[in-house]
Design a protein around this motif. Structure first.
Motif, PDB file in Angstrom:
ATOM      1  N   LYS A   1       0.065  10.861   8.588  1.00 33.03           N
ATOM      2  CA  LYS A   1      -0.762  12.016   8.951  1.00 33.03           C
ATOM      3  C   LYS A   1      -1.403  12.600   7.706  1.00 33.03           C
ATOM      4  O   LYS A   1      -1.042  12.239   6.574  1.00 33.03           O
ATOM      5  N   SER A   2      -2.308  13.510   7.912  1.00 27.99           N
ATOM      6  CA  SER A   2      -2.986  14.183   6.811  1.00 27.99           C
ATOM      7  C   SER A   2      -1.961  14.835   5.878  1.00 27.99           C
ATOM      8  O   SER A   2      -0.991  15.437   6.339  1.00 27.99           O
TER       9      SER A   2
ATOM     10  N   LYS B   1       0.820  -1.219   0.000  1.00 29.33           N
ATOM     11  CA  LYS B   1       0.000   0.000   0.000  1.00 29.33           C
ATOM     12  C   LYS B   1       0.851   1.266   0.000  1.00 29.33           C
ATOM     13  O   LYS B   1       0.338   2.370   0.168  1.00 29.33           O
ATOM     14  N   GLN B   2       2.151   1.104  -0.205  1.00 29.57           N
ATOM     15  CA  GLN B   2       3.054   2.256  -0.262  1.00 29.57           C
ATOM     16  C   GLN B   2       2.500   3.305  -1.218  1.00 29.57           C
ATOM     17  O   GLN B   2       2.102   2.987  -2.346  1.00 29.57           O
ATOM     18  N   GLY B   3       2.453   4.551  -0.759  1.00 30.05           N
ATOM     19  CA  GLY B   3       1.975   5.660  -1.590  1.00 30.05           C
ATOM     20  C   GLY B   3       0.486   5.936  -1.479  1.00 30.05           C
ATOM     21  O   GLY B   3       0.013   6.951  -1.974  1.00 30.05           O
ATOM     22  N   ALA B   4      -0.264   5.058  -0.801  1.00 28.95           N
ATOM     23  CA  ALA B   4      -1.702   5.303  -0.615  1.00 28.95           C
ATOM     24  C   ALA B   4      -1.871   6.502   0.316  1.00 28.95           C
ATOM     25  O   ALA B   4      -1.201   6.604   1.340  1.00 28.95           O
ATOM     26  N   PRO B   5      -2.754   7.430  -0.014  1.00 36.57           N
ATOM     27  CA  PRO B   5      -2.887   8.639   0.803  1.00 36.57           C
ATOM     28  C   PRO B   5      -3.534   8.390   2.170  1.00 36.57           C
ATOM     29  O   PRO B   5      -4.373   7.511   2.324  1.00 36.57           O
ATOM     30  N   TYR B   6      -3.121   9.229   3.125  1.00 39.39           N
ATOM     31  CA  TYR B   6      -3.728   9.238   4.452  1.00 39.39           C
ATOM     32  C   TYR B   6      -5.104   9.885   4.349  1.00 39.39           C
ATOM     33  O   TYR B   6      -5.280  10.886   3.660  1.00 39.39           O
ATOM     34  N   ALA B   7      -6.058   9.297   5.022  1.00 41.56           N
ATOM     35  CA  ALA B   7      -7.380   9.916   5.186  1.00 41.56           C
ATOM     36  C   ALA B   7      -7.908   9.511   6.552  1.00 41.56           C
ATOM     37  O   ALA B   7      -7.976   8.315   6.866  1.00 41.56           O
ATOM     38  N   TRP B   8      -8.240  10.486   7.379  1.00 40.27           N
ATOM     39  CA  TRP B   8      -8.717  10.210   8.725  1.00 40.27           C
ATOM     40  C   TRP B   8      -9.939   9.300   8.657  1.00 40.27           C
ATOM     41  O   TRP B   8     -10.861   9.524   7.888  1.00 40.27           O
TER      42      TRP B   8
ATOM     43  N   GLY C   1      -9.094   1.608   4.004  1.00 41.56           N
ATOM     44  CA  GLY C   1      -8.693   0.983   2.748  1.00 41.56           C
ATOM     45  C   GLY C   1      -9.852   0.736   1.819  1.00 41.56           C
ATOM     46  O   GLY C   1     -10.976   1.064   2.144  1.00 41.56           O
ATOM     47  N   PRO C   2      -9.588   0.215   0.677  1.00 43.57           N
ATOM     48  CA  PRO C   2      -8.298  -0.313   0.223  1.00 43.57           C
ATOM     49  C   PRO C   2      -7.371   0.717  -0.421  1.00 43.57           C
ATOM     50  O   PRO C   2      -6.226   0.401  -0.711  1.00 43.57           O
ATOM     51  N   ASN C   3      -7.851   1.957  -0.617  1.00 41.68           N
ATOM     52  CA  ASN C   3      -7.016   2.940  -1.310  1.00 41.68           C
ATOM     53  C   ASN C   3      -6.548   4.101  -0.442  1.00 41.68           C
ATOM     54  O   ASN C   3      -5.658   4.847  -0.840  1.00 41.68           O
ATOM     55  N   ARG C   4      -7.163   4.310   0.696  1.00 44.61           N
ATOM     56  CA  ARG C   4      -6.801   5.376   1.641  1.00 44.61           C
ATOM     57  C   ARG C   4      -6.834   4.792   3.044  1.00 44.61           C
ATOM     58  O   ARG C   4      -7.646   3.921   3.336  1.00 44.61           O
ATOM     59  N   PHE C   5      -5.968   5.317   3.921  1.00 43.84           N
ATOM     60  CA  PHE C   5      -5.848   4.768   5.269  1.00 43.84           C
ATOM     61  C   PHE C   5      -5.511   5.841   6.284  1.00 43.84           C
ATOM     62  O   PHE C   5      -4.794   6.783   5.965  1.00 43.84           O
ATOM     63  N   ASP C   6      -5.993   5.652   7.515  1.00 46.07           N
ATOM     64  CA  ASP C   6      -5.367   6.320   8.641  1.00 46.07           C
ATOM     65  C   ASP C   6      -4.468   5.261   9.282  1.00 46.07           C
ATOM     66  O   ASP C   6      -4.375   4.137   8.775  1.00 46.07           O
TER      67      ASP C   6
END
Length: 159
Positions: free
Chosen positions: A138-139, A56-63, A67-72
Motif C-alpha cells: 500500500k501507499s 525488488k524487496q524494499g522498492a516503494p509502493y506507487a499507485w 517498475g522497475p523501481n516502484r510498484f503497485d
C-alpha cells in the motif's frame, strides 16, 4: 557420405580411447547429455518470477507503477512475470481472470495470491511458500514478504 562431428565420434573413441574422448567432450566441448537440462533451463517461469519479486524487496509502493523501481501490487506481479517471459494483464482482477485457478492445497511457490472481498479482487502478490507472499502492499509501504493474513484469498497459476 559427408563426415560430421557425430559421424567422427566412433573413430575418435577408437583412436583416442574411451576415457580420452569423454574427457575431451567434458572439458573441451561441454558435456551434452540428452534429456538433462541445465539448472537455468530447468527454472520455471513461476520460480523466475518469484526470484524477480524477491529481488525488488524494499522498492516503494506507487499507485499505477509497474517498475522497475516502484510498484503497485499488480505492477509487481506483471513486472516479475514479464521478466520470466510471461505476459499478464494490468490489474489484479484481470490477472485473476487470466490464470488457472488452483486450490490452497495445490498452491505452489510462484502462484499468484488474490485477495478478495466477496467476488471482488482487490490485491495480488506472488506466493513464496510457507503461507507467505511477496507483494507491494500500500501507499507508504515497500515490496516485502508477508504472512498471508486472511483466508479470503484465491490462487491462480500463470500458464
Amino acid at each position: 557420405m559427408r563426415m560430421t562431428a557425430l559421424n567422427r565420434v566412433p573413430s575418435l573413441i577408437g583412436r583416442a580411447g574411451t576415457a580420452s574422448a569423454l574427457t575431451l567432450a567434458a572439458v573441451g566441448a561441454g558435456l551434452v547429455v540428452p534429456g538433462v537440462a541445465t539448472q537455468a533451463e530447468a527454472a520455471s517461469p513461476a520460480s523466475k518470477a518469484l526470484k524477480v519479486a524477491a529481488s525488488k524487496q524494499g522498492a516503494p509502493y506507487a499507485w499505477g507503477a509497474t517498475g522497475p523501481n516502484r510498484f503497485d501490487c499488480s505492477g509487481l506481479t506483471l513486472y516479475a512475470y514479464k521478466k520470466a517471459g510471461k505476459k499478464l494483464p494490468r490489474t489484479a482482477a484481470q490477472q485473476y481472470n487470466r490464470t488457472k485457478h488452483v486450490s490452497a492445497s495445490k498452491r505452489k511457490p510462484g502462484d499468484l495470491v488474490f485477495f478478495h472481498s466477496g467476488r471482488n479482487v482487490y490485491h495480488v502478490g506472488i506466493y513464496a511458500g510457507g503461507g507467505k507472499l511477496w507483494h507491494s502492499p500500500k501507499s507508504g509501504d515497500v515490496v516485502r514478504k508477508s504472512k498471508i493474513w486472511t483466508k479470503s484469498v484465491w490462487y491462480g497459476r500463470v500458464a
